[in-house]
Design a protein around this motif. Structure first.
Motif, PDB file in Angstrom:
ATOM      1  N   THR A 261       0.809  -1.217   0.000  1.00 36.85           N
ATOM      2  CA  THR A 261       0.000   0.000   0.000  1.00 36.85           C
ATOM      3  C   THR A 261       0.843   1.269   0.000  1.00 36.85           C
ATOM      4  OG1 THR A 261      -0.111  -0.058   2.420  1.00 36.85           O
ATOM      5  CG2 THR A 261      -1.886  -1.152   1.185  1.00 36.85           C
ATOM      6  N   MET A 687      -8.576   5.063   2.320  1.00 40.28           N
ATOM      7  CA  MET A 687      -9.633   4.125   1.920  1.00 40.28           C
ATOM      8  C   MET A 687     -10.439   3.637   3.122  1.00 40.28           C
ATOM      9  SD  MET A 687      -7.511   1.866  -0.878  1.00 40.28           S
ATOM     10  CE  MET A 687      -8.972   0.996  -1.393  1.00 40.28           C
ATOM     11  N   ASP A 707     -11.857   8.831  -6.342  1.00 44.75           N
ATOM     12  CA  ASP A 707     -10.758   7.900  -6.098  1.00 44.75           C
ATOM     13  C   ASP A 707     -10.809   7.428  -4.648  1.00 44.75           C
ATOM     14  OD1 ASP A 707      -8.391   6.523  -5.968  1.00 44.75           O
ATOM     15  OD2 ASP A 707      -7.099   8.220  -6.404  1.00 44.75           O
ATOM     16  N   CYS A 708     -10.917   6.115  -4.446  1.00 45.21           N
ATOM     17  CA  CYS A 708     -10.837   5.514  -3.100  1.00 45.21           C
ATOM     18  C   CYS A 708     -11.948   5.998  -2.156  1.00 45.21           C
ATOM     19  CB  CYS A 708      -9.477   5.808  -2.461  1.00 45.21           C
ATOM     20  SG  CYS A 708      -8.066   5.182  -3.384  1.00 45.21           S
ATOM     21  N   ARG A 710     -14.971   4.662  -1.672  1.00 42.64           N
ATOM     22  CA  ARG A 710     -15.698   3.527  -1.101  1.00 42.64           C
ATOM     23  C   ARG A 710     -17.194   3.837  -0.930  1.00 42.64           C
ATOM     24  NH1 ARG A 710     -12.398  -0.426   0.295  1.00 42.64           N
ATOM     25  NH2 ARG A 710     -13.974  -1.464   1.566  1.00 42.64           N
ATOM     26  N   HIS A 732     -10.017   2.889  -8.106  1.00 44.54           N
ATOM     27  CA  HIS A 732      -9.507   2.410  -6.819  1.00 44.54           C
ATOM     28  C   HIS A 732     -10.605   2.329  -5.764  1.00 44.54           C
ATOM     29  CE1 HIS A 732      -5.621   4.366  -8.449  1.00 44.54           C
ATOM     30  NE2 HIS A 732      -5.705   3.105  -8.846  1.00 44.54           N
ATOM     31  N   ASN A 733     -11.617   1.526  -6.057  1.00 42.61           N
ATOM     32  CA  ASN A 733     -12.717   1.306  -5.120  1.00 42.61           C
ATOM     33  C   ASN A 733     -13.427   2.605  -4.743  1.00 42.61           C
ATOM     34  OD1 ASN A 733     -12.678  -1.537  -4.902  1.00 42.61           O
ATOM     35  ND2 ASN A 733     -10.928  -1.429  -3.511  1.00 42.61           N
TER      36      ASN A 733
END
Length: 832
Positions: A261, A687, A707-708, A710, A732-733
């Motif tokens: 990561t 995240m 981006d990220c 969630r 990216h999720n």
């Protein structure tokens, strides 16, 4: 030089209107100066088109430039001193009424106004004497007669709105078929056996980079190698820089998939080297190192083909038989091509020049005579032709071209950064009331590319330039011309000698601080520091007129950098318009940053952790705000009740670009009021958070990147209603649901959609009449998605589909489903 005078004239006009009370009784002297400079600017525009480098003319132009610089410095110093007095009075009298400080400041202002009046009179007398010398010493006679040489006019710059035929860079790869095939076969054969090295060497301008890129992008080569990287190597480089270049975006994504990561930019050299080696182990890979630099010059036929394709661009991958040169131009055209001696760089630059000229024998004969004159000045034919092309640039493009030389050798230049710096320097003017300077900057860049003075590296989804590069020989030319005209100074290692530049470029320099204390006229500083210097900021304080500051601390890898607190003196640079800073792992900004009231671009995106005060919201002139990975906004508790309702992102109504690493403080309020916002990036690097409230975006938004984040709820229901959205990226999720639904009528103007690394996504649903304008669909690393083909059928405007590292069931569906409609989809689909 003419554009410098023009910018200052505009500045004087704006000051006269906006700050009428500021200059007291000096208006007359400022008006006199403005009137003189308007005439001088017109003369300089004509002088810039002459091909005569006479000493008289150059001396006269240099004296005018210096006088204009002096006037600008005097006025800006006056504004700085007045602001400092105002700040001191506000500190001392902050508990009194508003009227009393105003009266005190007026009393303090009188001596400064008197001093300004005296200095402006001196400058006007100086300019009067310089103007008298023009006739006394026959400076006009130093110019060529009218019509002997014609530089391009501003009207010849094609604006983006006119949609010039796109230049297909691949079309200019002429005479390299055999070489490209030979290199390709070497790579494919060696790639089957063991690690090998293929070298392409030769003199500058022969087309080594073009050949390497042609092979690198070859579909067979692309399929053969699992990993590829194209790295540009400067003369001064570090192993860590090469490793970062090799570890491209795909590599970083793969590291995340494998559980790593940490950002590679935070790794030390040894750790990064081990990660690259571990990732490449057991894989077939291709690494191209460009500019480590025997390639033959082009033959007569090949040179002519390349010349024709550049001089008569068709905007398509046409064959040479489709490019026609008028018979009356063929003889002089081949003479011009012969002067280039087979060097591709010289040929394309010459062709770019002629593409902007009238297609008549007399016009081309003038170019040929000018080439012969330049080539007679020295043995380097390529350099002479490049100098000719520089001289042919319109006056307003010359400084923009020179400015590209401030970037390191072989640097991939972000187009947005370059244009923002142009705007901050006053090198670009808006085309009308409904446009901004950045749009004009894009037109300028396209014109330089059309003339082959700048090379495109990447283009954006809409065809605009994303990044560019300057050929080494052209960069050398820019630096040489900039030094001659005192446009900027480049220093790798400054030694003790007196100098006072207006712009200073110091890449990888260690001993500059001691010199900064004498740089009172410094307007721009682009500086990379190897070793942090304690006295740097105190020495920089003398440069109170800074407009551009690009500062990078490169003492050690990011994860080893200590916390850095910037000094409060940073707020003294009130003329600053462009500020980029890359510092330690954690950087704390002082409250005084709110005093940078003229700041237009604040770029902190490459920083890992930022501590920024709420006073940042006072920067109402900001157009582009880039914040780093993790950003906290700091407000002392004693101020929260008084200021929280008056400070917020909703006050920054000039914002065009916003990159927010942490979304919470951005999303809760204010975004709909940003009516100028075009591009928005929201990312959560840890995240860990989730946006549970409704997303609210300004209706004018053109490009959105999540981006990220969630997100648990499908964001498409909200995003599909944005009337001007043309590009959307969920990466990216950004969304962790199983389905994405584009409902009927949604995304009426969306042209580009990217879905990347959405681990839970199983299905993309496109309802009837959704996405009617979509041209490009990219889906990468969505392993759970098992079907797609039937949804693609509904996208009637689709021109390109890119799929990468996807579920094998989906790939089989794309490849094997029978039917004419599916055949059409396969033709526009590429799979990696």
């Amino acid at each position: 030089m003419a554009e410098t005078i023009t910018f200052f004239v505009d500045k004087l006009s704006n000051l006269a209107v906006q700050e009428a009370s500021l200059f007291g009784g000096v208006e007359g002297q400022i008006s006199l100066l403005r009137n003189e400079l308007e005439w001088i600017s017109l003369f300089l525009e004509e002088a810039s088109a002459t091909s005569n480098d006479g000493r008289r003319l150059n001396l006269w132009m240099n004296q005018i430039r210096d006088a204009a610089y002096d006037a600008e410095d005097v006025i800006d110093e006056f504004i700085v001193r007045l602001e400092h007095q105002r700040q001191r009075r506000l500190q001392n009298l902050k508990f009194l009424t508003v009227v009393l400080p105003t009266c005190v400041i007026l009393a303090d202002k009188l001596p400064l106004v008197h001093e300004l009046d005296g200095r402006m009179k001196e400058i006007n007398v100086k300019i009067e004497k310089i103007l008298a010398n023009k006739s006394r010493y026959c400076v006009e006679n130093a110019m060529m007669p009218s019509g002997a040489w014609s530089s391009s006019s501003p009207n010849e710059v094609v604006t983006w709105g006119e949609k010039r035929l796109p230049i297909v860079e691949e079309a200019y790869v002429v005479g390299m078929k055999d070489e490209a095939e030979a290199v390709k076969q070497m790579l494919l054969i060696n790639g089957e056996l063991e690690r090998g090295v293929v070298a392409i060497v030769g003199m500058g301008g022969l087309g080594k980079t073009t050949l390497a890129k042609k092979v690198y992008n070859d579909p067979d080569v692309n399929r053969h190698f699992q990993c590829r990287a194209l790295v540009y190597v400067s003369q001064v480089y570090t192993i860590r820089e090469l490793l970062i270049g090799i570890a491209n975006k795909d590599f970083m994504t793969a590291l995340k998939q494998e559980g790593e990561t940490e950002d590679i930019r935070n790794m030390g050299e040894n750790q990064l080297g081990n990660e690259v080696r571990k990732y490449l182990d057991e894989k077939r890979y291709l690494i191209v190192l460009d500019d480590l630099y025997r390639l033959r010059p082009l033959g007569e036929k090949e040179s002519w083909e390349l010349f024709l394709k550049k001089t008569f661009p068709t905007g398509s991958r046409s064959t040479i038989s489709q490019v026609v040169c008028p018979a009356e131009l063929e003889d002089v055209g081949k003479k011009i091509t012969g002067k280039c001696k087979g060097l591709p760089l010289a040929i394309v630059v010459s062709g770019g020049l002629l593409s902007r000229k009238e297609k008549t024998p007399s016009s081309w004969e003038k170019i040929l005579r000018s080439m012969e004159w330049h080539l007679s000045q020295g043995p380097e034919s390529c350099l002479g032709i490049l100098a000719l092309s520089y001289r042919d640039l319109p006056y307003f493009l010359k400084s923009c071209f020179l400015y590209c030389g401030v970037f390191p050798e072989d640097c991939e230049i972000k187009a947005s950064k370059l244009i923002q710096m142009w705007v901050a320097e006053g090198l670009v003017q808006a085309r009308g009331e409904e446009t901004v300077e950045e749009d004009g900057g894009e037109d300028y860049l396209e014109e330089l590319i059309h003339r082959s003075m700048i090379q495109v590296v990447k283009r954006k989804w809409d065809g605009r330039v994303k990044s560019c590069r300057m050929h080494d020989l052209l960069r050398d030319l820019a630096i040489s011309k900039a030094k001659d005209s005192k446009f900027f100074e480049v220093r790798v290692n400054i030694f003790a000698y007196p100098f006072n530049p207006r712009r200073l470029i110091a890449h990888d320099s260690q001993n500059i601080s001691q010199h900064l204390s004498n740089c009172h006229r410094l307007r721009s500083l682009i500086y990379s520091i190897y070793i942090p210097q304690v006295n740097f900021w105190s020495c920089l304080r003398s440069a109170k007129l800074l407009t551009v500051l690009d500062l990078t601390l490169t003492a050690y890898p990011a994860h080893e950098r200590p916390e850095k607190k910037l000094p409060k003196e940073i707020g003294e640079f009130i003329h600053l318009k462009y500020f980029r800073f890359l510092g330690p792992r954690k950087t704390r900004f002082p409250w005084s940053i709110g005093r940078l009231i003229n700041l237009e671009t604040l770029d902190l995106r490459d920083n890992f952790y930022l501590d920024i005060p709420f006073s940042i919201w006072k920067l109402h002139q900001l157009r582009h705000l880039y914040l780093g990975g993790y950003t906290i906004l700091r407000m002392p508790k004693r101020y929260q009740r008084c200021f929280s309702s008056h400070l917020g992102i909703d006050k920054m109504t000039n914002l065009q670009t916003l990159y927010a690493g942490q979304h919470g403080w951005v999303m809760r309020r204010g975004l709909p009021k940003l009516t100028q916002l075009r591009k928005l990036y929201i990312g959560e690097p840890n995240m860990s958070s989730n946006i549970s409230y409704e997303l609210i975006f300004p209706s004018n938004l053109v490009e959105l990147i999540l981006d990220c984040c969630r997100l648990k709820q499908d964001p498409m229901l909200t995003l599909g209603k944005l009337p001007n959205l043309r590009a959307l990226k969920l990466i990216h999720n950004a969304y962790i649901g199983r389905k994405i639904t584009c409902s009927s009528g949604a995304f009426s103007r969306l042209e580009f959609l990217r879905l990347k690394d959405l681990a839970c996504l199983e299905e993309l649903i496109v309802e009837e009449s959704a996405l009617p304008s979509l041209k490009t669909l990219q889906i990468y690393l969505c392993y759970q998605m098992g079907k797609l083909l039937h949804q693609l059928q509904k996208l009637k405007s689709l021109q390109q589909v890119k799929l990468g590292t996807m579920n094998h069931r989906l790939i089989e569906e794309i490849k094997n489903t029978k039917g004419e409609e599916f055949d059409k989809i396969r033709l526009i689909t590429s799979i990696t």
